[in-house]
Design a protein around this motif. Structure first.
Motif, PDB file in Angstrom:
ATOM      1  N   ALA A  23      16.876  39.949  59.287  1.00 16.85           N
ATOM      2  CA  ALA A  23      17.617  40.822  60.197  1.00 16.85           C
ATOM      3  C   ALA A  23      17.987  42.126  59.505  1.00 16.85           C
ATOM      4  O   ALA A  23      18.288  42.145  58.307  1.00 16.85           O
ATOM      5  N   LEU A  24      17.954  43.215  60.266  1.00 23.20           N
ATOM      6  CA  LEU A  24      18.258  44.547  59.759  1.00 23.20           C
ATOM      7  C   LEU A  24      19.469  45.121  60.488  1.00 23.20           C
ATOM      8  O   LEU A  24      19.699  44.819  61.669  1.00 23.20           O
ATOM      9  N   SER A  25      20.219  45.983  59.797  1.00 24.55           N
ATOM     10  CA  SER A  25      21.440  46.553  60.368  1.00 24.55           C
ATOM     11  C   SER A  25      21.141  47.736  61.296  1.00 24.55           C
ATOM     12  O   SER A  25      21.590  48.867  61.080  1.00 24.55           O
ATOM     13  N   GLN A  26      20.367  47.455  62.315  1.00 23.45           N
ATOM     14  CA  GLN A  26      20.103  48.390  63.413  1.00 23.45           C
ATOM     15  C   GLN A  26      20.112  47.550  64.681  1.00 23.45           C
ATOM     16  O   GLN A  26      19.512  46.463  64.689  1.00 23.45           O
ATOM     17  N   TYR A  27      20.754  48.024  65.735  1.00 20.00           N
ATOM     18  CA  TYR A  27      21.127  47.102  66.806  1.00 20.00           C
ATOM     19  C   TYR A  27      20.832  47.622  68.211  1.00 20.00           C
ATOM     20  O   TYR A  27      20.890  48.821  68.476  1.00 20.00           O
ATOM     21  N   SER A  28      20.552  46.666  69.104  1.00 24.25           N
ATOM     22  CA  SER A  28      20.616  46.903  70.542  1.00 24.25           C
ATOM     23  C   SER A  28      21.879  46.239  71.063  1.00 24.25           C
ATOM     24  O   SER A  28      22.330  45.209  70.538  1.00 24.25           O
TER      25      SER A  28
END
Length: 300
Positions: A23-28
Motif C-alpha cells: 500500500a502507498l500513501s496516496q488515496y481515493s
C-alpha cells in the motif's frame, strides 16, 4: 455519513508476480450516506475519464448488496479519485475496496475485513492489489484450492521510501499481461521463487542489501519493459542515485524505486533528470508506504 479512504498500491515488486503488493500513501476517498434516491458524484484525479454507467465502485456496491440480500432504498456517494488510472498503481483495487466498504457501511457492517477481502478477490481475480488496499503494509497473498485467501502482512521498515515515475501514458492490465509468456523454463521458476523468498526476508528485517540483490524478475518484467518508455535508463539512474531496488509498478506504466529516506531526494532528482533527458511526459513523486490500509469513519 461515512468517509472511506483507500490507498493506492504497487504490486509485484519484481519477482513477486501476482503474489506481492504494498500500500502507498496516496488515496481515493468515498463519502456515502443513506438517501431517498441514488445520487452519484464523481470528482478528483482524471474525473473526466470516470463514468457513472458501468462504474466499478457502484458495481461492487451492488455485488455486496446482492450477496447480503439487503438493498438500501437509496444512497448518496461522492467518489473522489486520487489514483491515476491504468498506470499500475492499483486504481481498480482502490475502486473495488472503496465500493465494498461503502456498501458495507450503508447496511450496518455485515461483513468482516476477511469477508470483504474474499469478495474483493472474487471480483479482481487475485488478491495481490486488493489485499494491501484493504489492509495496508506489504502483503504476501494467495488463493488456495478451497478458495480461502491466505495472506501475511509485513510492516515496512521505518526508513523505507518509494519514488515513482508516473508517465502520462496508460497501459491496460490486459495488454500488459498479453506480452507475458504462458509457460516458463523450470530454471526461471526457481529463480523467481528463490529471489522472492530472500527479498521478502529483506523487507521483514530491513536488510536493503538483500533486497538489492534479489529484486530481479525473469517472469514478467523482461517482457513488459518493452511497453515502458526508457525503462532501462530510468532503472540505471535510480540505482546509481542510491536506490536499492527498482521495479515496474503493477502492470505499468509507472515504475518505482525503493530507497532509504536519506537518499530519497537524490533518487527523485535523478529520475526527474532522466525523464527530462528522454522527453517522457509524467510526474516524479515521493511516496511513503501506507501502514494503515483502508479506513472507514463516521462523520457528522
Amino acid at each position: 455519513m461515512y468517509r472511506i479512504t483507500v490507498p493506492a498500491t504497487t504490486a509485484n515488486l519484481g519477482p513477486g508476480y501476482d503474489v506481492l503488493g504494498m500500500a502507498l500513501s496516496q488515496y481515493s476517498v468515498f463519502e456515502c450516506e443513506l438517501s431517498d434516491e441514488i445520487v452519484i458524484e464523481l470528482d478528483g484525479l482524471e474525473k473526466e475519464k470516470l463514468t457513472i454507467e458501468n462504474n466499478l465502485v457502484i458495481n461492487c456496491m451492488n455485488k455486496l448488496f446482492e450477496k447480503i440480500g439487503k438493498y438500501p432504498s437509496g444512497y448518496h456517494i461522492k467518489i473522489t479519485n486520487g489514483v491515476p488510472l491504468a498506470r499500475g498503481m492499483g486504481s481498480s483495487a482502490t475502486a473495488i475496496i472503496g465500493g465494498l466498504l461503502s456498501a458495507n457501511a450503508l447496511i450496518d457492517f455485515p461483513l468482516s475485513k476477511d469477508a470483504i477481502l474474499e469478495l474483493a478477490t472474487e471480483i479482481e481475480g487475485h488478491p495481490d492489489n486488493v489485499a494491501p488496499a484493504l489492509l495496508g503494509n506489504l502483503i504476501v497473498s494467495t488463493k488456495i484450492d478451497n478458495g480461502e485467501i491466505v495472506y501475511k502482512s509485513i510492516t515496512p521498515f521505518d526508513e523505507l521510501m518509494c519514488v515513482l515515475f508516473i508517465p502520462d501514458y496508460e497501459i491496460s492490465t490486459s495488454s500488459s499481461r498479453g506480452v507475458v509468456p504462458k509457460s516458463f523454463e523450470i530454471r526461471d521458476a526457481i529463480h523467481n521463487m528463490s529471489h522472492l523468498t530472500l527479498m521478502i526476508m529483506g523487507f521483514m528485517t530491513g536488510d536493503t542489501n538483500i533486497i538489492s540483490k534479489t529484486m530481479n524478475d525473469v517472469i514478467h518484467e523482461p517482457y513488459r519493459k518493452s511497453l515502458i518508455l526508457g525503462f532501462d535508463e530510468l532503472k540505471k539512474s535510480a540505482l546509481d542515485a542510491g536506490a536499492f531496488g527498482f521495479a515496474l509498478s503493477g502492470a505499468g506504466s509507472t515504475v518505482i524505486a525503493f530507497c532509504d529516506k536519506a537518499d530519497v531526494e537524490r533518487v527523485s532528482e535523478s529520475l526527474q533528470e532522466t525523464r527530462n533527458m528522454l522527453g517522457i511526459a509524467g510526474k516524479v513523486k515521493k511516496i511513503e508506504p501506507c501502514r494503515n490500509g483502508a479506513t472507514c469513519e463516521k462523520i457528522d
